[in-house]
Design a protein around this motif. Sequence first.
Motif, PDB file in Angstrom:
ATOM      1  N   ALA A  77      21.092  40.543  34.417  1.00 26.76           N
ATOM      2  CA  ALA A  77      22.019  41.676  34.484  1.00 26.76           C
ATOM      3  C   ALA A  77      23.327  41.237  35.135  1.00 26.76           C
ATOM      4  O   ALA A  77      24.419  41.619  34.680  1.00 26.76           O
ATOM      5  N   ASP A  78      23.247  40.407  36.171  1.00 29.99           N
ATOM      6  CA  ASP A  78      24.440  39.895  36.836  1.00 29.99           C
ATOM      7  C   ASP A  78      25.229  38.977  35.912  1.00 29.99           C
ATOM      8  O   ASP A  78      26.465  39.027  35.880  1.00 29.99           O
ATOM      9  N   ILE A  79      24.545  38.169  35.124  1.00 30.57           N
ATOM     10  CA  ILE A  79      25.215  37.294  34.154  1.00 30.57           C
ATOM     11  C   ILE A  79      25.976  38.134  33.127  1.00 30.57           C
ATOM     12  O   ILE A  79      27.118  37.820  32.776  1.00 30.57           O
ATOM     13  N   GLN A  80      25.361  39.209  32.663  1.00 21.29           N
ATOM     14  CA  GLN A  80      26.011  40.096  31.681  1.00 21.29           C
ATOM     15  C   GLN A  80      27.267  40.749  32.271  1.00 21.29           C
ATOM     16  O   GLN A  80      28.272  40.910  31.588  1.00 21.29           O
ATOM     17  N   LYS A  81      27.219  41.107  33.549  1.00 22.12           N
ATOM     18  CA  LYS A  81      28.361  41.740  34.206  1.00 22.12           C
ATOM     19  C   LYS A  81      29.471  40.738  34.508  1.00 22.12           C
ATOM     20  O   LYS A  81      30.632  41.109  34.617  1.00 22.12           O
ATOM     21  N   ASN A  82      29.099  39.485  34.663  1.00 17.77           N
ATOM     22  CA  ASN A  82      30.051  38.447  35.082  1.00 17.77           C
ATOM     23  C   ASN A  82      29.983  37.238  34.162  1.00 17.77           C
ATOM     24  O   ASN A  82      29.659  36.135  34.604  1.00 17.77           O
ATOM     25  N   PRO A  83      30.289  37.401  32.882  1.00 19.75           N
ATOM     26  CA  PRO A  83      30.204  36.256  31.969  1.00 19.75           C
ATOM     27  C   PRO A  83      31.187  35.151  32.349  1.00 19.75           C
ATOM     28  O   PRO A  83      32.288  35.420  32.834  1.00 19.75           O
ATOM     29  N   GLY A  84      30.769  33.940  32.172  1.00 14.40           N
ATOM     30  CA  GLY A  84      31.644  32.798  32.419  1.00 14.40           C
ATOM     31  C   GLY A  84      31.726  32.365  33.865  1.00 14.40           C
ATOM     32  O   GLY A  84      32.482  31.466  34.185  1.00 14.40           O
ATOM     33  N   LYS A  85      30.996  32.995  34.746  1.00 14.41           N
ATOM     34  CA  LYS A  85      31.063  32.586  36.161  1.00 14.41           C
ATOM     35  C   LYS A  85      29.907  31.711  36.517  1.00 14.41           C
ATOM     36  O   LYS A  85      28.843  31.760  36.051  1.00 14.41           O
TER      37      LYS A  85
END
Length: 78
Positions: free
Chosen positions: A70-78
């Motif tokens: 869920a965090d990856i989806q909210k913060n793509p490319g980080k």
Amino acid sequence: MESLLHLLQRPNLSPVSKMVTEAQKKATAKYKARSIVQKKLDFNKTTDADILKWLEGKTFSTYIKQLIRADIQKNPGK
């Protein structure tokens, strides 16, 4: 369906049939070495009691993976 019912109704298998062979142990170790990464997480029983209570009844690894994805989806490319 009858064969499945037959399997479910079998008496418990003998302890010998439940034993893991050395080849199975070796294959499992090889698979884990090539495919699995473990990350350790420590919790303090006092200061993290709220987290431990929240996690009761949850499958820990599944829950953590869902949060990370869920965090990856909210913060793509980080």
